[in-house]
Design an enzyme around this catalytic site. Sequence first.
Site, PDB file in Angstrom:
ATOM      1  N   GLY A  20       0.836  -1.214   0.000  1.00 33.07           N
ATOM      2  CA  GLY A  20       0.000   0.000   0.000  1.00 33.07           C
ATOM      3  C   GLY A  20       0.861   1.249   0.000  1.00 33.07           C
ATOM      4  N   LYS A 168      -9.101  -4.934  12.040  1.00 35.77           N
ATOM      5  CA  LYS A 168      -7.694  -4.748  12.409  1.00 35.77           C
ATOM      6  C   LYS A 168      -7.296  -5.704  13.530  1.00 35.77           C
ATOM      7  CE  LYS A 168      -5.073  -2.104  10.973  1.00 35.77           C
ATOM      8  NZ  LYS A 168      -4.157  -2.165   9.795  1.00 35.77           N
TER       9      LYS A 168
HETATM   10  N1  NDP Z   1      -4.255   6.998   9.489  1.00 35.12           N
HETATM   11  C1  NDP Z   1      -4.466   6.617  10.734  1.00 35.12           C
HETATM   12  O1  NDP Z   1      -4.893   7.410  11.578  1.00 35.12           O
HETATM   13  C2  NDP Z   1      -4.174   5.220  11.158  1.00 35.12           C
HETATM   14  C3  NDP Z   1      -3.886   4.199  10.262  1.00 35.12           C
HETATM   15  N2  NDP Z   1      -3.611   2.933  10.706  1.00 35.12           N
HETATM   16  C4  NDP Z   1      -3.258   1.865   9.781  1.00 35.12           C
HETATM   17  O2  NDP Z   1      -2.200   2.313   8.960  1.00 35.12           O
HETATM   18  C5  NDP Z   1      -2.290   1.747   7.679  1.00 35.12           C
HETATM   19  C6  NDP Z   1      -2.254   2.830   6.644  1.00 35.12           C
HETATM   20  O3  NDP Z   1      -3.257   3.787   6.899  1.00 35.12           O
HETATM   21  P1  NDP Z   1      -3.276   5.182   6.121  1.00 35.12           P
HETATM   22  O4  NDP Z   1      -1.943   5.438   5.551  1.00 35.12           O
HETATM   23  O5  NDP Z   1      -3.886   6.176   6.998  1.00 35.12           O
HETATM   24  O6  NDP Z   1      -4.321   4.823   5.008  1.00 35.12           O
HETATM   25  P2  NDP Z   1      -4.445   5.181   3.473  1.00 35.12           P
HETATM   26  O7  NDP Z   1      -5.883   5.011   3.165  1.00 35.12           O
HETATM   27  O8  NDP Z   1      -3.785   6.460   3.161  1.00 35.12           O
HETATM   28  O9  NDP Z   1      -3.612   4.009   2.813  1.00 35.12           O
HETATM   29  C7  NDP Z   1      -4.052   2.704   2.829  1.00 35.12           C
HETATM   30  C8  NDP Z   1      -3.384   1.963   1.709  1.00 35.12           C
HETATM   31  O10 NDP Z   1      -3.904   0.637   1.689  1.00 35.12           O
HETATM   32  C9  NDP Z   1      -4.173   0.290   0.366  1.00 35.12           C
HETATM   33  N3  NDP Z   1      -5.270  -0.654   0.274  1.00 35.12           N
HETATM   34  C10 NDP Z   1      -6.505  -0.546   0.824  1.00 35.12           C
HETATM   35  N4  NDP Z   1      -7.245  -1.600   0.501  1.00 35.12           N
HETATM   36  C11 NDP Z   1      -6.475  -2.392  -0.280  1.00 35.12           C
HETATM   37  C12 NDP Z   1      -6.665  -3.627  -0.941  1.00 35.12           C
HETATM   38  N5  NDP Z   1      -7.805  -4.283  -0.857  1.00 35.12           N
HETATM   39  N6  NDP Z   1      -5.643  -4.124  -1.657  1.00 35.12           N
HETATM   40  C13 NDP Z   1      -4.477  -3.476  -1.755  1.00 35.12           C
HETATM   41  N7  NDP Z   1      -4.228  -2.309  -1.157  1.00 35.12           N
HETATM   42  C14 NDP Z   1      -5.214  -1.778  -0.428  1.00 35.12           C
HETATM   43  C15 NDP Z   1      -4.522   1.564  -0.342  1.00 35.12           C
HETATM   44  O11 NDP Z   1      -4.203   1.401  -1.693  1.00 35.12           O
HETATM   45  P3  NDP Z   1      -4.892   2.202  -2.871  1.00 35.12           P
HETATM   46  O12 NDP Z   1      -4.077   3.445  -2.985  1.00 35.12           O
HETATM   47  O13 NDP Z   1      -4.766   1.325  -4.019  1.00 35.12           O
HETATM   48  O14 NDP Z   1      -6.306   2.503  -2.458  1.00 35.12           O
HETATM   49  C16 NDP Z   1      -3.646   2.574   0.344  1.00 35.12           C
HETATM   50  O15 NDP Z   1      -2.428   2.708  -0.304  1.00 35.12           O
HETATM   51  C17 NDP Z   1      -3.555   0.900   7.676  1.00 35.12           C
HETATM   52  O16 NDP Z   1      -3.179  -0.430   7.963  1.00 35.12           O
HETATM   53  C18 NDP Z   1      -4.379   1.481   8.821  1.00 35.12           C
HETATM   54  O17 NDP Z   1      -5.236   0.532   9.366  1.00 35.12           O
HETATM   55  C19 NDP Z   1      -3.591   2.635  12.033  1.00 35.12           C
HETATM   56  C20 NDP Z   1      -3.893   3.595  12.950  1.00 35.12           C
HETATM   57  C21 NDP Z   1      -4.218   4.945  12.578  1.00 35.12           C
END
Ligand code: NDP
Length: 338
Positions: A20, A168
């Site tokens: 991602g 999660k």
């Molecule tokens: N932001 C926050 O406040 C927090 C985030 N997190 C965790 O951190 C991680 C990143 O979050 P964040 O950076 O904010 O989120 P973003 O939404 O910015 O990024 C999430 C990424 O996951 C990818 N993704 C989602 N679904 C799929 C799928 N089915 N297959 C492949 N890729 C996928 C997206 O790809 P695409 O670009 O193709 O959509 C994107 O690049 C996650 O695991 C989230 O649970 C944990 C705590 C807090």
Amino acid sequence: MALDNVSSGSGYGKTVCVTGAGGFIASWIVKLLLERGYTVKGTVRNPDDQKNAHLKELEGAKDRLTLWRAHLLDFQGLKDAISGCHGVFHTASPMTNDAEKMVNPAVNGTKNVIIAAAEAKVERVVFTSSIGAVYMDPNRSRDVVVDESCWSDLEFCKNTNNWYCYGKTVAELAAWELAKEKGVDLVTVVPPLVMGPILQPTMNISTGHIFKYLSGSAKSYTNDVHAYVHVRDVAFAHLLVYETPSASGRYICSQSSLHRGELVEILARLFPNYPIPTKCSDEINPRAKHYKYSSQKLKDMGMEFTPVEQSLYDTVISLQHKGILGVVHTKKYASSKL
Ligand SMILES: NC(=O)C1=CN([C@@H]2O[C@H](COP(=O)(O)OP(=O)(O)OC[C@H]3O[C@@H](n4cnc5c(N)ncnc54)[C@H](OP(=O)(O)O)[C@@H]3O)[C@@H](O)[C@H]2O)C=CC1
Ligand SMILES: CC(C)(COP(=O)(O)OP(=O)(O)OC[C@H]1O[C@@H](n2cnc3c(N)ncnc32)[C@H](O)[C@@H]1OP(=O)(O)O)[C@@H](O)C(=O)NCCC(=O)NCCSC(=O)/C=C/c1ccc(O)cc1
């Protein structure tokens, strides 16, 4: 925090995979990895999508970053990306409360990553979990310190439709179980709401959480508490636990907890000309109590956190720079390294 604070070796000659890669947190992980000299294989769902173009602009990207097409449920795509890597940063996840869209990709995607990592014999997998996998337990008093031994109550998540937290939690539990079975060295980073400068072109959900208080869309604030952390610190924590051989288990990565009333007060102090709400939507109940999160494990490894005021400031300035938020007023405040 200066990057030189990473105490262990450089990334030169090492290849790692970031799933991602175009996301908010992952983009920062990729940036720090490239700065450390790593070669990075980033997975994205569509390498040609303009939303991933910022990755190619990162310093070192031209020579040491390649993008690999992989959906979380596409085992072969993940396997190709992880093959030949020394380590994996598994950050990709949906962020939704829609059970169908959340649980299957989060859980089976994580299993796919662990299996592919085992087949590639990587040295370590760092998984981005969430405080949502930790704090959701109605039977735990808010006076008790919440540390890495705490897990969210799956029944409670289900019954309250918190499918993001459910997904999660199950994903992290599955990662631990499968890693043990396959002999994969797994470490998890557990952030609360992540703020700070966005590298990608559009807002994500956690920065949108701040945006609504400046855009005029939220007329009041909710009677709730959340913990916050700067995105650069979260990315740094991923590198720190990856590069520290003795790191093991889970690492809560939280700077401080704010009631939403405290959050809007800080925003109003820093940016007084925006229409920031001053009224709580709940005028009946007492103020929600803070959770007592402990990030002591990370601090013991030398982690220093950016103060929450700076994180909020950096978030707003970044939204302005990206043209997402109109510039109404900028109060003088030391801008941290973007
Ligand atoms: N932001 C926050 O406040 C927090 C985030 N997190 C965790 O951190 C991680 C990143 O979050 P964040 O950076 O904010 O989120 P973003 O939404 O910015 O990024 C999430 C990424 O996951 C990818 N993704 C989602 N679904 C799929 C799928 N089915 N297959 C492949 N890729 C996928 C997206 O790809 P695409 O670009 O193709 O959509 C994107 O690049 C996650 O695991 C989230 O649970 C944990 C705590 C807090
Ligand atoms: C904090 C969350 C994640 C986001 O909240 P929010 O959308 O900013 O909404 P609020 O919690 O501020 O409050 C809701 C209130 O705001 C209102 N609201 C709401 N968006 C508006 C609006 N755009 N205009 C106007 N009013 C509005 C909404 O109507 C409601 O009103 P009211 O209760 O009457 O005050 C929230 O969904 C939440 O607590 N979810 C439970 C899950 C949770 O705790 N998760 C664990 C920690 S966070 C985490 O892991 C995040 C991961 C993440 C992963 C990927 C990402 O891309 C982003 C994040």
